[in-house]
Write a protein that holds these residues in place. Structure first.
Motif: not given
Length: 509
Positions: A146-166
């Motif tokens: 979904l984020l790649s559709e918005f032009g953002l190339t983000i790795g799985y690890d970054v997404i996992i950490v961001a979801l966990t922190l929030l």
């Protein structure tokens, strides 16, 4: 337009966390942190239960299943779940509420002793760590797309950490009340998204689209193939969905702390029973809504396969429609709803794991009396510990291959039968003691490991022979039978206990 959608997503996620903390208030005791002092409205608990068992994969996979060949089969499953939850409401919830418990496993301590309570709690937290770690990584897969559709190339690890922190922010500070309120809000958003999608799709396909989907079998609810191999291996075979689904729901909603903890947060026994049964009804409505989305998408796309549409699987159909066929802001909100489903299941797991660790292990096995202030500090500390471990496991899993969805579903098959079997052993076999229960528990986990990993059944489909494992809904009944048989046999080798489970006294964390 992408920037506007991203702004909507960020604002929504921050707002939900803020609302959850505002509504939860300041936590002053461990009981408040674990079960909200037993004062939560039953309808918010009901919505929280539904959101807890709804992951990102549910939101995107149910429409995909209806698009392919499952039709409304998930609604059929929900009928079995309603039966199982009704049994839990009548049989198990009164035990928990009368005892004033903050954990389901405190009943096992009362009936058998603290060692079985400890075994059950350790089994729960590690099973939940495995299942939710896989679930967290699985949630990162569609989010990355979904984020790649918005032009953002983000790795799985970054997404996992961001979801966990929030997620850990409001879970750590607000306890179960913050979890329940945020989950109720998130459920409202992703269901609203389904309603919006249905309205837009209806406008496109009209009555003719409904008729085409009906004739193509997309509205089929009941699978009436009664071949033995099909019944044993398919989750949607009618006996599997109703009977197996009912027993599976008894385990997942009667002996799994993830769900029981929410039910214990209600004001009264009657409210707990309302929340439990109503959650089953709402799950059926939810499955029906997302299945309808899938059926209408089939008509909208003219029955073309995902490959013909440029998609890798049916799981991409609903996200693709959200991103490319809905107006800006609305699509951003619906993507936020998908993110919210991931955060809801994660926050539930963290709070329940901290609850079980502190109430069932630390408190029960501590020689010194632990003050309530210390219990609250421990609860928050364990929330952080499990968050770190879950994120690490999810990131480690991202380096492996395999079907993560099937992996997450299979994990429960190892332990659910033993957990539910332990509760039923305490209720049905009066002479069983703690030794019998522990032996039965361990034997059941060993037997179920063999059943899940080794036993395969030959199935012939369209002339092709394949080998499938036993459907997840049958794993719990098998485990329960093993527990009761082993516990019943070992109980015959000693005299009956002097007294078992009389009127339970109030137990607090």
């Amino acid at each position: 337009m992408n920037a506007l959608n991203l702004a909507v997503i960020v604002i929504y996620l921050v707002t939900v966390a803020w609302i959850g903390l505002r509504l939860s208030g300041k936590q002053k005791s461990s009981t408040d942190y674990f079960v909200g002092e037993g004062r939560m409205p039953w309808w918010t608990v009901c919505f929280s239960v539904v959101a807890t068992e709804t992951s990102v994969l549910t939101v995107i996979s149910v429409p995909g299943g209806a698009y392919s060949d499952q039709g409304f089969g998930n609604v059929e499953l929900a009928l079995g779940y309603i039966i199982g939850r009704t049994v839990v409401a009548a049989v198990l919830i009164p035990l928990y509420k009368r005892g004033g418990f903050v954990s389901a496993y405190q009943y096992l301590e009362l009936r058998f002793g603290r060692y079985l309570q400890g075994v059950a709690s350790v089994t729960f937290v590690f099973t939940r760590l495995l299942a939710e770690g896989v679930r967290l990584f699985a949630s990162a897969i569609p989010i990355k797309l979904l984020l790649s559709e918005f032009g953002l190339t983000i790795g799985y690890d970054v997404i996992i950490v961001a979801l966990t922190l929030l997620t850990v922010v409001y879970t750590y500070l607000g306890g179960i009340k913050a979890v329940i309120w945020t989950e109720a809000l998130q459920m409202g958003l992703y269901l609203t998204g389904a309603i919006i999608a249905i309205a837009v799709l209806t406008g496109h396909v009209g009555a003719h689209g409904y008729s085409d989907a009906l004739h193509a079998g997309k509205f089929r609810v009941f699978d009436t193939d009664f071949g033995l191999a099909h019944i044993l291996t398919s989750s949607f075979a009618l006996p599997t969905a109703i009977l197996g689904g009912a027993i599976f729901a008894m385990a997942s909603h009667g002996s799994d702390q993830l769900i029981v903890q929410r039910i214990l947060a209600t004001r009264t026994l009657r409210d707990s029973q309302r929340a439990m049964i109503a959650s089953g009804v709402f799950v059926a409505v939810q499955f029906a809504a997302f299945s309808l989305v899938g059926a209408l998408l089939w008509s909208y796309n003219g029955g073309r396969t995902p490959k013909q549409l440029g998609l890798s699987s049916t799981d991409g159909l609903y996200p693709d429609f959200i991103l490319h066929r809905l107006p800006v802001v609305i699509s951003g909100l619906l993507v936020a709803g998908i993110l919210g489903a991931a955060m809801g299941s994660l926050s539930s797991a963290l709070n329940s794991m901290a609850n079980s660790t502190v109430a069932d292990i630390i408190r029960s096995f501590s020689r010194a009396t632990i003050s309530d202030v210390a219990m609250l500090r421990l609860a928050r500390a364990m929330t952080l510990v499990w968050a770190v471990l879950m994120a690490l496991f999810a990131m480690g899993f991202s380096a492996t291959t395999g079907n993560v969805y099937l992996t997450a579903l299979t994990i429960a098959g190892y332990t659910y039968g033993a957990l539910l079997g332990a509760f039923l052993l305490g209720r049905l076999v009066k002479r069983a003691n703690q030794f019998d229960a522990i032996v039965a528990f361990v034997v059941t986990v060993a037997v179920m490991t063999f059943v899940v990993r080794v036993i395969k059944i030959e199935v012939t489909m369209a002339g092709t022979v394949t080998h499938k494992g036993i459907a997840a809904q049958w794993l719990v009944p098998i485990g329960v039978v093993v527990t009761l048989v082993v516990g019943g046999i070992t109980s015959r080798f000693h005299s009956a206990p002097a007294a078992v489970e009389t009127a339970p006294a109030r137990v607090v964390a």
